[in-house]
Scaffold this motif. Structure first.
Motif, PDB file in Angstrom:
ATOM      1  N   GLN A   1      -2.118  -1.970  -4.032  1.00 58.40           N
ATOM      2  CA  GLN A   1      -3.551  -1.968  -3.772  1.00 58.40           C
ATOM      3  C   GLN A   1      -3.892  -0.789  -2.877  1.00 58.40           C
ATOM      4  OE1 GLN A   1      -5.017  -5.624  -2.122  1.00 58.40           O
ATOM      5  NE2 GLN A   1      -4.770  -6.781  -4.011  1.00 58.40           N
ATOM      6  N   HIS A   2      -5.129  -0.285  -3.015  1.00 55.10           N
ATOM      7  CA  HIS A   2      -5.596   0.762  -2.123  1.00 55.10           C
ATOM      8  C   HIS A   2      -5.862   0.172  -0.744  1.00 55.10           C
ATOM      9  CE1 HIS A   2      -7.184   3.143  -5.834  1.00 55.10           C
ATOM     10  NE2 HIS A   2      -5.889   3.343  -5.616  1.00 55.10           N
ATOM     11  N   ARG A   3      -5.703   0.984   0.272  1.00 53.05           N
ATOM     12  CA  ARG A   3      -5.985   0.522   1.626  1.00 53.05           C
ATOM     13  C   ARG A   3      -7.484   0.282   1.806  1.00 53.05           C
ATOM     14  NH1 ARG A   3      -1.772   1.039   5.117  1.00 53.05           N
ATOM     15  NH2 ARG A   3      -0.005   2.324   4.434  1.00 53.05           N
ATOM     16  N   HIS A   4      -7.824  -0.620   2.700  1.00 52.66           N
ATOM     17  CA  HIS A   4      -9.229  -0.894   2.985  1.00 52.66           C
ATOM     18  C   HIS A   4      -9.881   0.327   3.627  1.00 52.66           C
ATOM     19  CE1 HIS A   4      -7.800  -4.912   2.180  1.00 52.66           C
ATOM     20  NE2 HIS A   4      -9.032  -5.367   2.205  1.00 52.66           N
ATOM     21  N   GLN A   5     -11.105   0.584   3.233  1.00 48.80           N
ATOM     22  CA  GLN A   5     -11.837   1.743   3.712  1.00 48.80           C
ATOM     23  C   GLN A   5     -12.976   1.300   4.633  1.00 48.80           C
ATOM     24  OE1 GLN A   5     -13.027   4.166   0.358  1.00 48.80           O
ATOM     25  NE2 GLN A   5     -11.245   3.542  -0.820  1.00 48.80           N
ATOM     26  N   GLU A   6     -13.560   2.286   5.288  1.00 45.50           N
ATOM     27  CA  GLU A   6     -14.737   1.997   6.102  1.00 45.50           C
ATOM     28  C   GLU A   6     -15.872   1.523   5.199  1.00 45.50           C
ATOM     29  OE1 GLU A   6     -14.882   1.962   9.315  1.00 45.50           O
ATOM     30  OE2 GLU A   6     -12.816   2.672   9.539  1.00 45.50           O
ATOM     31  N   PRO A   7     -16.796   0.713   5.743  1.00 43.81           N
ATOM     32  CA  PRO A   7     -17.929   0.250   4.917  1.00 43.81           C
ATOM     33  C   PRO A   7     -18.625   1.426   4.244  1.00 43.81           C
ATOM     34  CG  PRO A   7     -17.915  -0.898   7.017  1.00 43.81           C
ATOM     35  CD  PRO A   7     -16.850   0.166   7.109  1.00 43.81           C
ATOM     36  N   PRO A   8     -18.913   1.317   2.956  1.00 40.07           N
ATOM     37  CA  PRO A   8     -19.485   2.450   2.218  1.00 40.07           C
ATOM     38  C   PRO A   8     -20.934   2.724   2.593  1.00 40.07           C
ATOM     39  CG  PRO A   8     -19.448   0.498   0.835  1.00 40.07           C
ATOM     40  CD  PRO A   8     -18.721   0.130   2.093  1.00 40.07           C
ATOM     41  N   VAL A   9     -21.339   3.964   2.369  1.00 35.08           N
ATOM     42  CA  VAL A   9     -22.741   4.343   2.564  1.00 35.08           C
ATOM     43  C   VAL A   9     -23.568   3.736   1.435  1.00 35.08           C
ATOM     44  CG1 VAL A   9     -24.353   6.281   2.686  1.00 35.08           C
ATOM     45  CG2 VAL A   9     -22.071   6.488   3.702  1.00 35.08           C
ATOM     46  N   VAL A  10     -24.673   3.108   1.795  1.00 36.59           N
ATOM     47  CA  VAL A  10     -25.529   2.457   0.803  1.00 36.59           C
ATOM     48  C   VAL A  10     -26.185   3.515  -0.088  1.00 36.59           C
ATOM     49  CG1 VAL A  10     -27.581   1.024   0.476  1.00 36.59           C
ATOM     50  CG2 VAL A  10     -25.945   0.475   2.295  1.00 36.59           C
ATOM     51  N   LYS A  11     -26.106   3.309  -1.394  1.00 37.96           N
ATOM     52  CA  LYS A  11     -26.720   4.223  -2.359  1.00 37.96           C
ATOM     53  C   LYS A  11     -27.600   3.428  -3.319  1.00 37.96           C
ATOM     54  CE  LYS A  11     -23.064   7.725  -2.229  1.00 37.96           C
ATOM     55  NZ  LYS A  11     -22.119   8.541  -3.039  1.00 37.96           N
ATOM     56  N   PRO A  12     -28.857   3.185  -2.931  1.00 34.26           N
ATOM     57  CA  PRO A  12     -29.750   2.386  -3.784  1.00 34.26           C
ATOM     58  C   PRO A  12     -30.202   3.156  -5.018  1.00 34.26           C
ATOM     59  CG  PRO A  12     -30.932   3.224  -1.871  1.00 34.26           C
ATOM     60  CD  PRO A  12     -29.495   3.605  -1.678  1.00 34.26           C
ATOM     61  N   VAL A  13     -30.543   2.408  -6.054  1.00 30.73           N
ATOM     62  CA  VAL A  13     -31.075   2.981  -7.291  1.00 30.73           C
ATOM     63  C   VAL A  13     -32.334   2.207  -7.663  1.00 30.73           C
ATOM     64  CG1 VAL A  13     -30.716   3.271  -9.759  1.00 30.73           C
ATOM     65  CG2 VAL A  13     -28.874   3.829  -8.184  1.00 30.73           C
TER      66      VAL A  13
ATOM     67  N   HIS B   1       0.845  -1.180   0.000  1.00 24.74           N
ATOM     68  CA  HIS B   1       0.000   0.000   0.000  1.00 24.74           C
ATOM     69  C   HIS B   1       0.888   1.240   0.000  1.00 24.74           C
ATOM     70  CE1 HIS B   1      -2.348  -3.195   2.127  1.00 24.74           C
ATOM     71  NE2 HIS B   1      -3.246  -2.812   1.231  1.00 24.74           N
ATOM     72  N   GLU B   2       0.355   2.320  -0.543  1.00 23.98           N
ATOM     73  CA  GLU B   2       1.127   3.562  -0.578  1.00 23.98           C
ATOM     74  C   GLU B   2       1.516   3.981   0.831  1.00 23.98           C
ATOM     75  OE1 GLU B   2       0.938   8.013  -2.597  1.00 23.98           O
ATOM     76  OE2 GLU B   2      -0.758   6.641  -2.800  1.00 23.98           O
ATOM     77  N   GLY B   3       2.780   4.369   1.006  1.00 24.08           N
ATOM     78  CA  GLY B   3       3.284   4.763   2.310  1.00 24.08           C
ATOM     79  C   GLY B   3       4.063   3.665   3.016  1.00 24.08           C
ATOM     80  N   GLU B   4       3.941   2.416   2.541  1.00 24.61           N
ATOM     81  CA  GLU B   4       4.696   1.324   3.141  1.00 24.61           C
ATOM     82  C   GLU B   4       6.118   1.293   2.594  1.00 24.61           C
ATOM     83  OE1 GLU B   4       1.298  -1.967   4.291  1.00 24.61           O
ATOM     84  OE2 GLU B   4       2.350  -2.190   2.391  1.00 24.61           O
ATOM     85  N   VAL B   5       6.941   0.427   3.199  1.00 26.51           N
ATOM     86  CA  VAL B   5       8.323   0.256   2.758  1.00 26.51           C
ATOM     87  C   VAL B   5       8.466  -1.111   2.103  1.00 26.51           C
ATOM     88  CG1 VAL B   5      10.713   0.017   3.505  1.00 26.51           C
ATOM     89  CG2 VAL B   5       9.266   1.781   4.525  1.00 26.51           C
ATOM     90  N   ILE B   6       9.008  -1.139   0.900  1.00 23.15           N
ATOM     91  CA  ILE B   6       9.276  -2.394   0.197  1.00 23.15           C
ATOM     92  C   ILE B   6      10.653  -2.881   0.638  1.00 23.15           C
ATOM     93  CG2 ILE B   6       9.480  -3.525  -2.043  1.00 23.15           C
ATOM     94  CD1 ILE B   6       7.891  -1.179  -3.223  1.00 23.15           C
ATOM     95  N   ALA B   7      10.687  -4.054   1.249  1.00 26.76           N
ATOM     96  CA  ALA B   7      11.947  -4.581   1.789  1.00 26.76           C
ATOM     97  C   ALA B   7      12.251  -5.938   1.160  1.00 26.76           C
ATOM     98  CB  ALA B   7      11.869  -4.712   3.308  1.00 26.76           C
ATOM     99  N   GLY B   8      13.536  -6.207   1.015  1.00 25.60           N
ATOM    100  CA  GLY B   8      13.965  -7.483   0.458  1.00 25.60           C
ATOM    101  C   GLY B   8      15.466  -7.535   0.339  1.00 25.60           C
ATOM    102  N   VAL B   9      15.944  -8.442  -0.496  1.00 19.03           N
ATOM    103  CA  VAL B   9      17.385  -8.560  -0.731  1.00 19.03           C
ATOM    104  C   VAL B   9      17.646  -8.726  -2.222  1.00 19.03           C
ATOM    105  CG1 VAL B   9      17.928  -9.566   1.528  1.00 19.03           C
ATOM    106  CG2 VAL B   9      17.327 -11.077  -0.383  1.00 19.03           C
ATOM    107  N   VAL B  10      18.767  -8.191  -2.660  1.00 15.67           N
ATOM    108  CA  VAL B  10      19.279  -8.478  -3.999  1.00 15.67           C
ATOM    109  C   VAL B  10      20.350  -9.549  -3.836  1.00 15.67           C
ATOM    110  CG1 VAL B  10      20.615  -7.587  -5.943  1.00 15.67           C
ATOM    111  CG2 VAL B  10      18.756  -6.219  -4.968  1.00 15.67           C
ATOM    112  N   VAL B  11      20.189 -10.655  -4.545  1.00 11.77           N
ATOM    113  CA  VAL B  11      21.117 -11.776  -4.439  1.00 11.77           C
ATOM    114  C   VAL B  11      22.077 -11.741  -5.620  1.00 11.77           C
ATOM    115  CG1 VAL B  11      21.351 -14.280  -4.265  1.00 11.77           C
ATOM    116  CG2 VAL B  11      19.346 -13.141  -3.277  1.00 11.77           C
ATOM    117  N   VAL B  12      23.363 -11.683  -5.300  1.00 13.48           N
ATOM    118  CA  VAL B  12      24.411 -11.737  -6.324  1.00 13.48           C
ATOM    119  C   VAL B  12      25.080 -13.102  -6.220  1.00 13.48           C
ATOM    120  CG1 VAL B  12      26.484 -10.679  -7.263  1.00 13.48           C
ATOM    121  CG2 VAL B  12      24.777  -9.251  -6.096  1.00 13.48           C
TER     122      VAL B  12
END
Length: 258
Positions: A144-156, A17-28
């Motif tokens: 991926q986008h971070r999980h959000q609060e449950p959305p407001v129901v918008k019926p049609v 997610h945006e704002g996180e740190v991608i960590a790992g190793v480069v193997v030579v």
């Protein structure tokens, strides 16, 4: 055995997610000591338009990729790496290129579509003397986008009649008379929940062959000054016995909710 580079991420899913740190190793991996002119790691992300014979007339041929992410770090200065297997750890922040610009939407989710492609990659490069070709390795990761609060129901709720739909396909015969009631419980829907509603045929002057629901991804890509957007539509398609087709569509917003 020749010298090789490999990028291994600590997170097996490779989803960030945006704002996180991608960590790992480069193997030579090398059979003997390897002299080099420096190792660098670059995190890149871009929106690309994939031209083909089907869409080349729909989009500008000069449409450039939209750069979302470009971060570079130095893994090692010029020097020597001993033979065998050497792991070089790294951490690289996942921040949008224009994160501080007003109105910038941030990083878009990874997406591989028909016309639009949003991809993020790590690229490691080892510069060597002119007698040896540089070594390169790539690794794709996913945003991926971070999980959000449950959305407001918008019926049609609406009535579908000859006056409210656009006709397409089928015969040239006049549109039949019909009244169909459609109800969508919410046009804002969590990805892990079903899209629900009901359809009721109140009247129709001719037999109906089928009623179809189509969840469609609409791919929209801007230019170097704009941004790609994620859009969905729910289409209700009514096919009558003589293959006459009428459709009605509703914009749908899908969210990753908690």
């Amino acid at each position: 055995m020749s010298t090789s580079l490999t990028i291994n991420l600590k997170r097996p899913s490779k989803v960030y997610h945006e704002g996180e740190v991608i960590a790992g190793v480069v193997v030579v991996e090398s059979p003997g000591d390897t002299r080099h002119e420096g190792l660098t790691l670059v995190a890149e992300g871009a929106v690309n338009l994939q031209l083909s014979s089907k869409n080349i007339g729909l989009f500008s041929n000069t449409l450039k990729p939209i750069n979302l992410l470009n971060t570079s770090v130095e893994l090692a200065p010029p020097g020597k790496i001993p033979g065998g297997v050497t792991e070089i750890p790294f951490e690289i922040p996942l921040r949008a290129r224009h994160a501080t610009s007003p109105g910038y939407p941030g990083l878009l989710e990874t997406y591989h579509g028909v016309f639009v492609n949003i991809m993020y990659t790590l690229k490691c490069g080892m510069k060597r003397s002119f007698l040896n070709k540089p070594l390169n390795a790539t690794c794709q990761f996913f945003v991926q986008h971070r999980h959000q609060e449950p959305p407001v129901v918008k019926p049609v709720r609406c009535e579908i009649t000859p006056a409210s739909v656009r006709a397409g396909g089928g015969t040239r015969a006049p549109m039949p008379a019909f009244t169909i009631y459609a109800e969508i419980d919410s046009t804002v829907c969590p990805l892990d929940k079903p899209l629900t509603g009901k359809i009721r045929v109140d009247e129709c002057s001719v037999p109906i062959k089928s009623i179809e629901l189509q969840l469609v991804r609409v791919e929209t890509c801007g230019d170097s000054e704009g941004f790609s957007r994620d859009e969905f539509e729910l289409n209700i398609a009514v096919i009558f016995e003589d293959d006459y087709l009428v459709t009605e569509n509703f914009p749908i917003l899908l969210l990753r909710s908690r």
